[in-house]
Every structure is written in C-alpha cells, then in structure tokens.
Design a protein around this motif. Sequence first.
Motif, PDB file in Angstrom:
ATOM      1  N   ILE A   1       0.850  -1.194   0.000  1.00  0.00           N
ATOM      2  CA  ILE A   1       0.000   0.000   0.000  1.00  0.00           C
ATOM      3  C   ILE A   1       0.889   1.249   0.000  1.00  0.00           C
ATOM      4  O   ILE A   1       1.873   1.318   0.740  1.00  0.00           O
ATOM      5  CB  ILE A   1      -0.903   0.023   1.243  1.00  0.00           C
ATOM      6  CG1 ILE A   1      -1.676  -1.305   1.346  1.00  0.00           C
ATOM      7  CG2 ILE A   1      -1.873   1.186   1.215  1.00  0.00           C
ATOM      8  CD1 ILE A   1      -2.333  -1.502   2.681  1.00  0.00           C
ATOM      9  N   GLN A   2       0.525   2.205  -0.829  1.00  0.00           N
ATOM     10  CA  GLN A   2       1.279   3.457  -0.891  1.00  0.00           C
ATOM     11  C   GLN A   2       0.487   4.572  -0.203  1.00  0.00           C
ATOM     12  O   GLN A   2      -0.737   4.591  -0.282  1.00  0.00           O
ATOM     13  CB  GLN A   2       1.515   3.853  -2.353  1.00  0.00           C
ATOM     14  CG  GLN A   2       2.410   2.884  -3.140  1.00  0.00           C
ATOM     15  CD  GLN A   2       3.807   2.774  -2.553  1.00  0.00           C
ATOM     16  OE1 GLN A   2       4.373   3.757  -2.106  1.00  0.00           O
ATOM     17  NE2 GLN A   2       4.344   1.565  -2.537  1.00  0.00           N
ATOM     18  N   PRO A   3       1.200   5.500   0.451  1.00  0.00           N
ATOM     19  CA  PRO A   3       0.476   6.625   1.053  1.00  0.00           C
ATOM     20  C   PRO A   3      -0.181   7.498  -0.025  1.00  0.00           C
ATOM     21  O   PRO A   3       0.402   7.703  -1.092  1.00  0.00           O
ATOM     22  CB  PRO A   3       1.567   7.412   1.793  1.00  0.00           C
ATOM     23  CG  PRO A   3       2.829   6.686   1.618  1.00  0.00           C
ATOM     24  CD  PRO A   3       2.643   5.556   0.677  1.00  0.00           C
TER      25      PRO A   3
ATOM     26  N   ASN B   1      -8.166   9.289   1.042  1.00  0.00           N
ATOM     27  CA  ASN B   1      -8.445   7.889   1.337  1.00  0.00           C
ATOM     28  C   ASN B   1      -9.852   7.535   0.862  1.00  0.00           C
ATOM     29  O   ASN B   1     -10.842   8.131   1.301  1.00  0.00           O
ATOM     30  CB  ASN B   1      -8.300   7.655   2.845  1.00  0.00           C
ATOM     31  CG  ASN B   1      -8.470   6.213   3.209  1.00  0.00           C
ATOM     32  OD1 ASN B   1      -9.577   5.690   3.214  1.00  0.00           O
ATOM     33  ND2 ASN B   1      -7.373   5.541   3.483  1.00  0.00           N
ATOM     34  N   ARG B   2      -9.946   6.531  -0.022  1.00  0.00           N
ATOM     35  CA  ARG B   2     -11.245   6.235  -0.621  1.00  0.00           C
ATOM     36  C   ARG B   2     -12.220   5.627   0.396  1.00  0.00           C
ATOM     37  O   ARG B   2     -13.429   5.790   0.267  1.00  0.00           O
ATOM     38  CB  ARG B   2     -11.079   5.341  -1.845  1.00  0.00           C
ATOM     39  CG  ARG B   2     -10.490   4.007  -1.582  1.00  0.00           C
ATOM     40  CD  ARG B   2     -10.078   3.298  -2.853  1.00  0.00           C
ATOM     41  NE  ARG B   2      -9.427   2.064  -2.519  1.00  0.00           N
ATOM     42  CZ  ARG B   2     -10.058   0.896  -2.412  1.00  0.00           C
ATOM     43  NH1 ARG B   2     -11.356   0.837  -2.636  1.00  0.00           N
ATOM     44  NH2 ARG B   2      -9.414  -0.194  -2.095  1.00  0.00           N
ATOM     45  N   THR B   3     -11.696   4.958   1.426  1.00  0.00           N
ATOM     46  CA  THR B   3     -12.583   4.389   2.455  1.00  0.00           C
ATOM     47  C   THR B   3     -13.283   5.508   3.219  1.00  0.00           C
ATOM     48  O   THR B   3     -14.499   5.472   3.428  1.00  0.00           O
ATOM     49  CB  THR B   3     -11.770   3.526   3.443  1.00  0.00           C
ATOM     50  OG1 THR B   3     -10.922   2.676   2.699  1.00  0.00           O
ATOM     51  CG2 THR B   3     -12.664   2.729   4.347  1.00  0.00           C
ATOM     52  N   LEU B   4     -12.499   6.495   3.637  1.00  0.00           N
ATOM     53  CA  LEU B   4     -13.082   7.612   4.376  1.00  0.00           C
ATOM     54  C   LEU B   4     -14.094   8.349   3.501  1.00  0.00           C
ATOM     55  O   LEU B   4     -15.165   8.756   3.972  1.00  0.00           O
ATOM     56  CB  LEU B   4     -11.991   8.579   4.830  1.00  0.00           C
ATOM     57  CG  LEU B   4     -11.124   8.136   6.004  1.00  0.00           C
ATOM     58  CD1 LEU B   4     -10.129   9.225   6.358  1.00  0.00           C
ATOM     59  CD2 LEU B   4     -11.964   7.811   7.221  1.00  0.00           C
TER      60      LEU B   4
ATOM     61  N   GLU C   1     -22.123   6.068   2.867  1.00  0.00           N
ATOM     62  CA  GLU C   1     -22.696   5.240   3.940  1.00  0.00           C
ATOM     63  C   GLU C   1     -23.380   6.097   5.002  1.00  0.00           C
ATOM     64  O   GLU C   1     -24.451   5.757   5.495  1.00  0.00           O
ATOM     65  CB  GLU C   1     -21.587   4.403   4.602  1.00  0.00           C
ATOM     66  CG  GLU C   1     -20.845   3.482   3.660  1.00  0.00           C
ATOM     67  CD  GLU C   1     -21.668   2.296   3.172  1.00  0.00           C
ATOM     68  OE1 GLU C   1     -22.651   1.933   3.835  1.00  0.00           O
ATOM     69  OE2 GLU C   1     -21.325   1.747   2.105  1.00  0.00           O
TER      70      GLU C   1
ATOM     71  N   ARG D   1      -4.179   1.939  11.339  1.00  0.00           N
ATOM     72  CA  ARG D   1      -4.351   1.481   9.950  1.00  0.00           C
ATOM     73  C   ARG D   1      -3.444   2.283   9.022  1.00  0.00           C
ATOM     74  O   ARG D   1      -3.010   3.391   9.383  1.00  0.00           O
ATOM     75  CB  ARG D   1      -5.824   1.676   9.520  1.00  0.00           C
ATOM     76  CG  ARG D   1      -6.812   0.822  10.289  1.00  0.00           C
ATOM     77  CD  ARG D   1      -6.639  -0.618   9.962  1.00  0.00           C
ATOM     78  NE  ARG D   1      -7.589  -1.494  10.649  1.00  0.00           N
ATOM     79  CZ  ARG D   1      -7.427  -2.802  10.729  1.00  0.00           C
ATOM     80  NH1 ARG D   1      -6.383  -3.388  10.190  1.00  0.00           N
ATOM     81  NH2 ARG D   1      -8.316  -3.545  11.346  1.00  0.00           N
ATOM     82  N   PRO D   2      -3.186   1.755   7.820  1.00  0.00           N
ATOM     83  CA  PRO D   2      -2.307   2.510   6.908  1.00  0.00           C
ATOM     84  C   PRO D   2      -2.961   3.769   6.346  1.00  0.00           C
ATOM     85  O   PRO D   2      -3.465   3.783   5.228  1.00  0.00           O
ATOM     86  CB  PRO D   2      -1.983   1.500   5.800  1.00  0.00           C
ATOM     87  CG  PRO D   2      -2.919   0.382   5.958  1.00  0.00           C
ATOM     88  CD  PRO D   2      -3.547   0.451   7.287  1.00  0.00           C
ATOM     89  N   ILE D   3      -2.996   4.780   7.159  1.00  0.00           N
ATOM     90  CA  ILE D   3      -3.535   6.079   6.728  1.00  0.00           C
ATOM     91  C   ILE D   3      -2.742   7.170   7.445  1.00  0.00           C
ATOM     92  O   ILE D   3      -2.557   7.105   8.666  1.00  0.00           O
ATOM     93  CB  ILE D   3      -5.056   6.184   7.009  1.00  0.00           C
ATOM     94  CG1 ILE D   3      -5.586   7.566   6.641  1.00  0.00           C
ATOM     95  CG2 ILE D   3      -5.417   5.860   8.441  1.00  0.00           C
ATOM     96  CD1 ILE D   3      -7.097   7.669   6.634  1.00  0.00           C
TER      97      ILE D   3
ATOM     98  N   ARG E   1     -15.837   7.146   0.963  1.00  0.00           N
ATOM     99  CA  ARG E   1     -17.048   6.331   0.791  1.00  0.00           C
ATOM    100  C   ARG E   1     -17.942   6.386   2.043  1.00  0.00           C
ATOM    101  O   ARG E   1     -19.150   6.566   1.940  1.00  0.00           O
ATOM    102  CB  ARG E   1     -16.635   4.881   0.504  1.00  0.00           C
ATOM    103  CG  ARG E   1     -17.833   3.945   0.489  1.00  0.00           C
ATOM    104  CD  ARG E   1     -17.442   2.529   0.189  1.00  0.00           C
ATOM    105  NE  ARG E   1     -18.462   1.626   0.692  1.00  0.00           N
ATOM    106  CZ  ARG E   1     -18.483   0.336   0.477  1.00  0.00           C
ATOM    107  NH1 ARG E   1     -17.545  -0.216  -0.242  1.00  0.00           N
ATOM    108  NH2 ARG E   1     -19.432  -0.427   0.972  1.00  0.00           N
ATOM    109  N   PHE E   2     -17.321   6.245   3.206  1.00  0.00           N
ATOM    110  CA  PHE E   2     -18.130   6.184   4.424  1.00  0.00           C
ATOM    111  C   PHE E   2     -18.694   7.542   4.819  1.00  0.00           C
ATOM    112  O   PHE E   2     -19.757   7.613   5.421  1.00  0.00           O
ATOM    113  CB  PHE E   2     -17.334   5.540   5.565  1.00  0.00           C
ATOM    114  CG  PHE E   2     -17.438   4.043   5.525  1.00  0.00           C
ATOM    115  CD1 PHE E   2     -18.368   3.362   6.287  1.00  0.00           C
ATOM    116  CD2 PHE E   2     -16.645   3.307   4.665  1.00  0.00           C
ATOM    117  CE1 PHE E   2     -18.505   1.986   6.206  1.00  0.00           C
ATOM    118  CE2 PHE E   2     -16.757   1.926   4.581  1.00  0.00           C
ATOM    119  CZ  PHE E   2     -17.697   1.260   5.353  1.00  0.00           C
TER     120      PHE E   2
END
Lengths: 312, 266
Positions: free
Chosen positions: B2-4, B8-11, B18, B97-99, B13-14
């Motif tokens: 994983i690259q920095p 962040n697509r998770t953040l 969500e 987590r990797p963020i 999306r949520f």
Amino acid sequence: MSIITVDNLSKHFRRAKIKAVQDVSFCVETGEIFGLIGPNGAGKTTIMACLLALIKPSSGQIKIDGKSPYDFDVKPLIGFLPERPCYNRWMNIHQFLTYHHMLAGMPAKDREKDIKEALEAVELEVDPKKRRVKELSRGMLQRVGLAQAIIGKPKIVFLDEPTSGMDPLGFIMIRKMLLRFKEQGTTAIVNSHHLLEVEKVCDRIAFIRGGKIEHLGSMDSFALQGQDVSLSWLPLASKNSDEIDVLLGELALKHDCKIIESTQESAKVSSPDKEHLAQFIQELIANNLMVYEAKSERRELVDLFLNKGENQ
Amino acid sequence: MIQPTLLNRTLIRFNLIEKVRAWRVGIPIMLFMGLPCYMMLISVIDSTEPEAAAKNVWNIFNNASIYFLLAYLFISDGLLTGRPTGEPETLNLLFTRPITRTCYVLSKFFCGFVGSTTVLSISVALTFGVATALGIVENPIDSPFILSIIFNCLSFSAFYVFLHSMPSLLGLVSYLFFSGCQTVGEIMSIGYSSSAPTFFKYVKDAILFFNYWFGDVFPSCVDFSLIASSYYACTELIVVYLSNLSLFLFLAILSLSIREFSYGSD
C-alpha cells in the motif's frame, strides 16, 4: 528472528509527572505469543501504545520488522484490539468490518469471504447487516473488535485485554484463536489481567511493574523463580507443636524460606530456589524430623503475580 | 504494497455515501435540499411582490450557518452518535491502519466540500425550478453566485476540519474565540466612545485588538457578486481567504500530528 525489538523505551507524562515506562527492553520473535502482564498502572498499555505509534516515547527505540512504528509500511502488518471498544457505533457490524477491511488495503474481491471468515473465527452468530455496533453487549463488542483486528490478515496482532467482558466460551475462543496464530506463524502481543489465559498460551511473558520489566522469560523460567513444597514427616513424640513451629521458623529464616502454613506433621514451604529448599529439608532431617514426603507444587502465575506485588 | 495517498477512498465512501444512508444524516440533508424551494414556493405565492420575495429566498445561499452545518454533517459523526463532537476516540484505532494524518485531514476536507457543494447545487437547481415555474424572471444564478457557493463550501469545510481535528475542548474554545473575535468585535466597533468609563474602555480596546488580529479568521460568506466590482477589495479578500484556508488545513494536520492517542485506562 525478532520481529519487534524495544530498546530502553521510556515514556514520561510531563503534565501528570508520571514515569509510565522506564528503560524497558525486550524483543519478540516471529510467530511468538508474547504476554505483557502486571498490575494496573504498571505501564503495559503505554508500552502497547508506543508500539502502535499512538504515543511518542520520551526516549528509546522501537523497531517493528526493522522499521520505526511510525513508518507507513508497518501499518499494514498490524492488527489491534483496543482495551476500550472505541468503535464507530453508528455502523452495523458488516459496515464496520468493511470499513476496516478497506482501511487495511485488502482487495475488494475478497471482502465478503474475509468478513465471513473473521466472524466465524470469533464465533459471532448474528446477522452482521442487521445489528449495529452500538446495540451490542460488551462481550459481543469484544468479538467484533477481534474480528476487526484480524480482518486485514496481519502479521502482528496486538490484543489489549482480549477477554474483557467475555463469558467462559469467549475465553475458550480466544485461546483457540491464539493457538491458531501460533500455527499460522502470526505474532501476538497479549496484554492481559486474566493470568490463566496468558499462562496457557503465551510462549514468553514480561512481568511489568512500576514501568519496569521485573521478569522476562518463558513460562517455565517464570515458575522457577519460586518453589513451593509440601513437606510431611512422621509424628514426633519428642517435640510438641510449638517446638516444631519454632524450629521451622528458625530454619526458614536461615535459608531464606517462608512457611506458608504448618501443622504438627506437615508444612507448606516457599523457597526462592531449589538450592535453598534442599538445604532447608536437609537441616530438618538433621534436627530429627523424619521427612517422608516432599511434594513440589508448581506455582501458579497468579501466586507469583501476587507475591511480586507484595514484595514491592 | 500500500502506498500513502493524499485522499483515502474508504473515508470518502463512508463519509459521503454510507453516512448519508443513515436517517439521522439523510433527513437533515433532504431538508437542506428541499427547504429553499419550499420557502420559494410559500414566499412567492403569499407575497404581493413576488420578485422581491424570491430575491430574499436566494439570500439563504449566502448564510454562513448553512455552510457550517453542512460541513458538520459530512465531516463529523456527531449527529449519528448523538455526541456533539462525534467519536474522537475512534481515531485511536483508525491511526493503527495505513492512513497518514495528512490524508485523514484532506479526506475529511474533501468530503465536507464535495458533500456540501452537492447538496447546495441540488438545492439551487430545485429552487430555480420552482422559481421558474412560478414565473419569476430574475434569478441570481451566474458565475459569481456559483463561485461564491464553491468558495464558501471550501472555507467552511476547512474551518470545520480544523475544529474536528483539535481535542474536543480546544476545538470548542477555538470556535468560541474566533467567532467571538469576529462578532463581538464588530458589535464593539459600532458606537465606540472615548468618554466611556475606564474599565469598559479597556475591555473594548482588548476586544477591538482581538477583532483586528483575529476577526478575519472565522470564515464569513464570500459574495463574488458584491466584490466583483472592486479590484482592491477582491484581491484583499482572496488573499485573506486563501491564507485562512491553508492555515486551517495546516493547523488541522499539525494538531493531529502532535496529538497523542492514549487510549487505555492504565
């Protein structure tokens, strides 16, 4: 090969004027289950927070897989179960695990399979899409937290009080999970007050008190720190019980032993090591006490825990 | 490996998808979308001067609190959790987590900006539709109007991300301080009198001092329609605007970077 090395780690909270951790050094081998034990306020959680790069050490060095814990490359290697369930309460279980699966950088195609496997591993039998995190009991939250910790398939798992709020079935599940880690070669750092679980599963433990490591080693080496023996002798007509008590007391003092309990025909003795115990028994025999049985009792970790506490 | 990344697509999306599915956030967002066109409807129908009433309704899009609330909805979890500051303790787990912390701040800022711009764009479109259907000829939708909405969404998102990244109490104190410097300072500057009693004079001087230095930090709505006519004012406003925007993001990243996340009870 050491996957975690900690050298002279110290952490001082200046505002609170607390030296939480002082010159702590240890290493954890790959695939090892390593226990951090000690009374409340010993500094276990501070050590774990330093390993997770959540707090900055005042001095000392930490290496995880040869890198600083602040290194971005270290993060995908780790999974973490916090002591307090500080989770996103508004999400349902499925959303929560999806969130951490995505954050861990796992491939989207494996998501459903990984979530299912994680829930099976923690034996959580609820509909993950219907139950919100805020509706869960403490024990269920702990299971969800564990599922979250393993969802990214980490190489190193940090478990802070994993059995907190768990029922006996939960204890068994944790033990099974730790044994599975051993089989898979996953390294686990377990911070726990439940000593029985630590004793049965951990390869090595560090006993921490007052921010310092008081003992570091395997479970066996820890047990050999002290020796308890139940002694029995034939009834003596020549000595009454008071005389026997005086004799036991004098010899115990002479050989650094401690009489835990005694009757006219038996005694339970605690000694610092085997040599002192052997000398103690030899002198008992020399004083006409006809010892016919000496039963060694392996000290439970809990006794050592309490004794170490008392001795301070 | 994983690259920095910066976002962040998770953040994203949520925070953008969500979260909006939950009724606690979804309903306020629907209200923000529908309220201006509803107001347009009742104002115009009920008014003897429909053009003037419509103009008043369009002024809603120049209201600072709307931008602030929208940024709050998309950045904080406060409304979902029932805790005003959201759940700052979830950051302990997040940062294992990797963020990176920079990525966290920029992702939240992005969500606040995109979320509030989208909601207001839909709201403007709906309001325009209702106004046109009611026969209102004049509408303010032009480039300066759209630019104002975009710039305001940017500045209020940056400001809210700054507050969100601070420890809860410090965030609240910062909010009160900067809003106080702006609003109280402006009130005090009106009717300033040298003949006032000494104590009050000192209080006024102190407030005016803070207003002078920090009064522009708290974001106020930028209206490009008004400032387009003056080159000097426009330049000054844009300089202040850009410096504030970068300051908020910088302070948010700095605050998270130096913060320690002590999660245990030991």
